[in-house]
Enzyme design. Structure first.
Site, PDB file in Angstrom:
ATOM      1  N   PRO A 120       0.819  -1.226   0.000  1.00 21.71           N
ATOM      2  CG  PRO A 120      -0.157  -1.133   2.133  1.00 21.71           C
ATOM      3  CD  PRO A 120       0.610  -2.033   1.220  1.00 21.71           C
ATOM      4  CD  GLU A 136       0.339  -5.303  11.103  1.00 27.74           C
ATOM      5  OE1 GLU A 136       0.357  -4.069  11.044  1.00 27.74           O
ATOM      6  OE2 GLU A 136      -0.662  -5.987  10.879  1.00 27.74           O
ATOM      7  NE  ARG A 182      -8.769  -5.723 -20.120  1.00 29.53           N
ATOM      8  CZ  ARG A 182      -8.960  -4.601 -20.756  1.00 29.53           C
ATOM      9  NH1 ARG A 182      -8.104  -3.607 -20.654  1.00 29.53           N
ATOM     10  NH2 ARG A 182     -10.010  -4.435 -21.519  1.00 29.53           N
ATOM     11  CG  ASP A 223      -9.615  -0.859 -22.157  1.00 27.48           C
ATOM     12  OD1 ASP A 223     -10.507  -1.450 -22.748  1.00 27.48           O
ATOM     13  OD2 ASP A 223      -8.538  -1.368 -21.804  1.00 27.48           O
TER      14      ASP A 223
HETATM   15  N1  ADE Z   1      -0.922  -4.999   0.094  1.00 28.42           N
HETATM   16  C1  ADE Z   1      -1.793  -4.574   1.030  1.00 28.42           C
HETATM   17  N2  ADE Z   1      -2.533  -3.561   0.583  1.00 28.42           N
HETATM   18  C2  ADE Z   1      -2.131  -3.317  -0.699  1.00 28.42           C
HETATM   19  C3  ADE Z   1      -2.509  -2.387  -1.689  1.00 28.42           C
HETATM   20  N3  ADE Z   1      -3.449  -1.466  -1.480  1.00 28.42           N
HETATM   21  N4  ADE Z   1      -1.881  -2.443  -2.879  1.00 28.42           N
HETATM   22  C4  ADE Z   1      -0.900  -3.334  -3.098  1.00 28.42           C
HETATM   23  N5  ADE Z   1      -0.500  -4.248  -2.196  1.00 28.42           N
HETATM   24  C5  ADE Z   1      -1.102  -4.245  -1.007  1.00 28.42           C
END
Ligand code: ADE
Length: 250
Positions: free
Chosen positions: A89, A116, A154, A169
């Site tokens: 993330p 984590e 794709r 797209d």
């Molecule tokens: N791992 C946990 N959350 C994620 C996300 N939003 N994008 C990519 N990998 C992740």
């Protein structure tokens, strides 16, 4: 194209990789997908892939040793410059443009984080890029990797049918696509717009662009700031704004 996925949960890929377009791409030899279980690279007798964090705090951290060992083993014969992408993330937010760029590589490796977090030395030693699929936290990188694989594949020539181009797209040119319809011409009293039924290709193209602009204006106005628009299209946007103000005043 070859994609290597490094994960603690290879079974999570079974369904998505054996259905529909991804399966067709594999079946036609356009996608060589290889799943690697990071646990196979654990060297201690308990095959532990995680450990407690230095400095305290909750949760467990993925150990550097098995992940780095897995990446080095899998990429030993990869061409120089092969992207090794950590799904996290904290990465750059994935987009249509990134999918297209990644599709130009002959090989990719995706590393799926869990717990984590991952020992930062993995990032320092073997990761070339970090990708997030959005501003929310999943329980691991596996689902994010599936999203990235689908969006990248794709763009490999031959994966989509000849009359279905990834360049048409939503997002391909910075605005969303307009609505689509198929038979019957009337469903529960709702009729397919007459322009689509009449078959004037020029008018249909114009109508589609206009509808795409309208949808973008309503759902993703942020995209319009970067979109490449003609004078006429800017005029249309001003009309949508006026319509909306008038509708609110009613
Ligand atoms: N791992 C946990 N959350 C994620 C996300 N939003 N994008 C990519 N990998 C992740």
């Amino acid at each position: 194209m070859r994609i290597d996925v490094l994960t603690l949960f290879p079974a999570m890929f079974q369904g998505p990789m054996t259905e529909s377009m991804l399966w067709k791409a594999r079946d036609r030899g356009l996608l060589d997908l290889r799943l690697h279980d990071i646990r196979d690279f654990c060297t201690d007798k308990h095959r532990a892939a995680d450990d407690i964090p230095y400095g305290g705090g909750g949760g467990m951290i993925m150990k550097a040793e098995p992940v780095v060992g897995a990446v080095e083993h899998v990429l030993a014969d990869a061409p120089p410059g092969t992207p090794v992408i950590l799904m996290t993330p904290q990465g750059r937010v994935f987009s249509h443009r990134m999918a297209k760029e990644l599709a130009a590589y002959p090989r990719l490796a995706l590393v799926c984080g869990r717990y984590e977090g991952i020992d930062d030395r993995v990032r320092q030693l073997v990761i070339t890029d970090e990708i997030s699929i959005g501003d929310y936290v999943l329980t691991g990188g596996e689902l994010a990797a599936i999203v990235v694989i689908d969006a990248v594949v794709r763009h490999i020539p031959g994966v989509l049918g000849a009359c279905w181009a990834a360049d048409e797209d939503s997002h391909a040119d910075g605005i969303l696509e307009g609505p689509h319809y198929t038979r019957p011409p009337v469903f529960r009293g709702l009729e397919v717009p007459s322009i689509l039924q009449q078959g004037d290709h020029g008018k249909i193209l114009r109508w589609r662009r206009e509808q795409g602009l309208r949808r973008t204006w309503l759902n993703r106005p942020d995209l319009l700031l970067k979109a490449d628009l003609t004078e006429d299209e800017r005029y249309l946007l001003a009309q949508f704004a006026e319509e909306m103000i008038r509708a609110r005043g009613r």
